[in-house]
Scaffold this motif. Structure first.
Motif: not given
Length: 171
Positions: A6-26
Motif C-alpha cells: 500500500x501507499x499514500x493513505x494520508x492519515x486514513x487509519x481505518x483503511x489500513x485496519x480493514x486491509x489487515x483484517x481482510x488479508x491477515x490469513x492470505x
C-alpha cells in the motif's frame, strides 16, 4: 509468498485496519510505501514494513529499505527522493545499486507495474487519493520458488482490477 503493498493513505487509519483484517490469513507480509501521515508506532502501522514519505514527519521511519522476501531483494521507498513523477531511471539505478529485483514505491498516487532493465517496479497507487483512475488501489505481490512474480491490484472494497494483472519470471 504473498505481500500486500500500500501507499499514500494520508492519515486514513481505518483503511489500513480493514486491509489487515481482510488479508491477515492470505498474505505473509505487509509493505507501506510512505505518506501514511501517521506516527511510526501507531497501531494501524503495526506489521507494515514501512518507509517515510514526503508527508511523513515521524523520524522513526527510514527513507528506504531493502527486504529479502522469499529470497528476492525488494527495494522499498516512497519515490519522492528519486523524482518518480518525472522518470523511473533514478529508482532503477538505486535498485541496481542495492541488488534489488523488485521496487515498491508510491508518491505519484498512480497505480502501475512494469518491468524495466530487469527490475519489476510496483506502485500500488493510493488507498485514499488516486490519480488517473477513480479506484483507490493496493497491490498483492506473489513470489514463487521458481521466481515467478505475479502482481494483482485490488480496490479498497476488495474487487480485483483484472486489467492490471502482471506476471513475469525473474532472471
Amino acid at each position: 509468498m504473498n505481500v500486500l503493498i500500500v501507499s499514500d493513505n494520508h492519515g486514513d487509519e481505518e483503511i489500513l485496519a480493514t486491509l489487515k483484517e481482510r488479508h491477515h490469513s492470505d498474505v505473509d507480509a505487509f509493505i507501506h510505501c510512505g505518506d501514511s501521515e501517521l506516527p511510526a508506532n501507531e497501531k494501524s502501522m503495526e506489521y507494515f514494513r514501512s518507509v517515510r514519505g514526503n508527508c511523513d514527519f515521524d523520524d522513526k521511519y527510514v527513507e528506504e529499505r531493502v527486504e529479502s522476501i522469499d529470497g528476492v531483494n525488494c527495494f522499498i521507498t516512497h519515490g519522492h527522493l528519486y523524482n518518480v513523477k518525472m522518470s523511473l531511471m533514478n529508482i532503477i539505478y538505486r535498485a541496481k545499486e542495492v541488488g534489488a529485483s523488485i521496487v515498491c514505491y508510491g508518491h505519484s498516487h498512480i497505480a502501475s507495474v512494469e518491468e524495466a532493465n530487469g527490475i519489476v517496479l510496483i506502485n500500488p497507487g493510493s488507498i485514499r487519493l488516486p490519480r488517473l483512475r477513480k479506484d483507490k488501489t493496493y497491490a498483492i505481490l506473489s513470489i514463487e520458488q521458481s521466481k515467478k512474480i505475479t502482481v494483482r491490484y485490488y480496490t479498497t472494497e476488495g474487487t480485483e482490477v483484472k486489467e492490471m494483472s502482471f506476471e513475469t519470471i525473474l532472471e
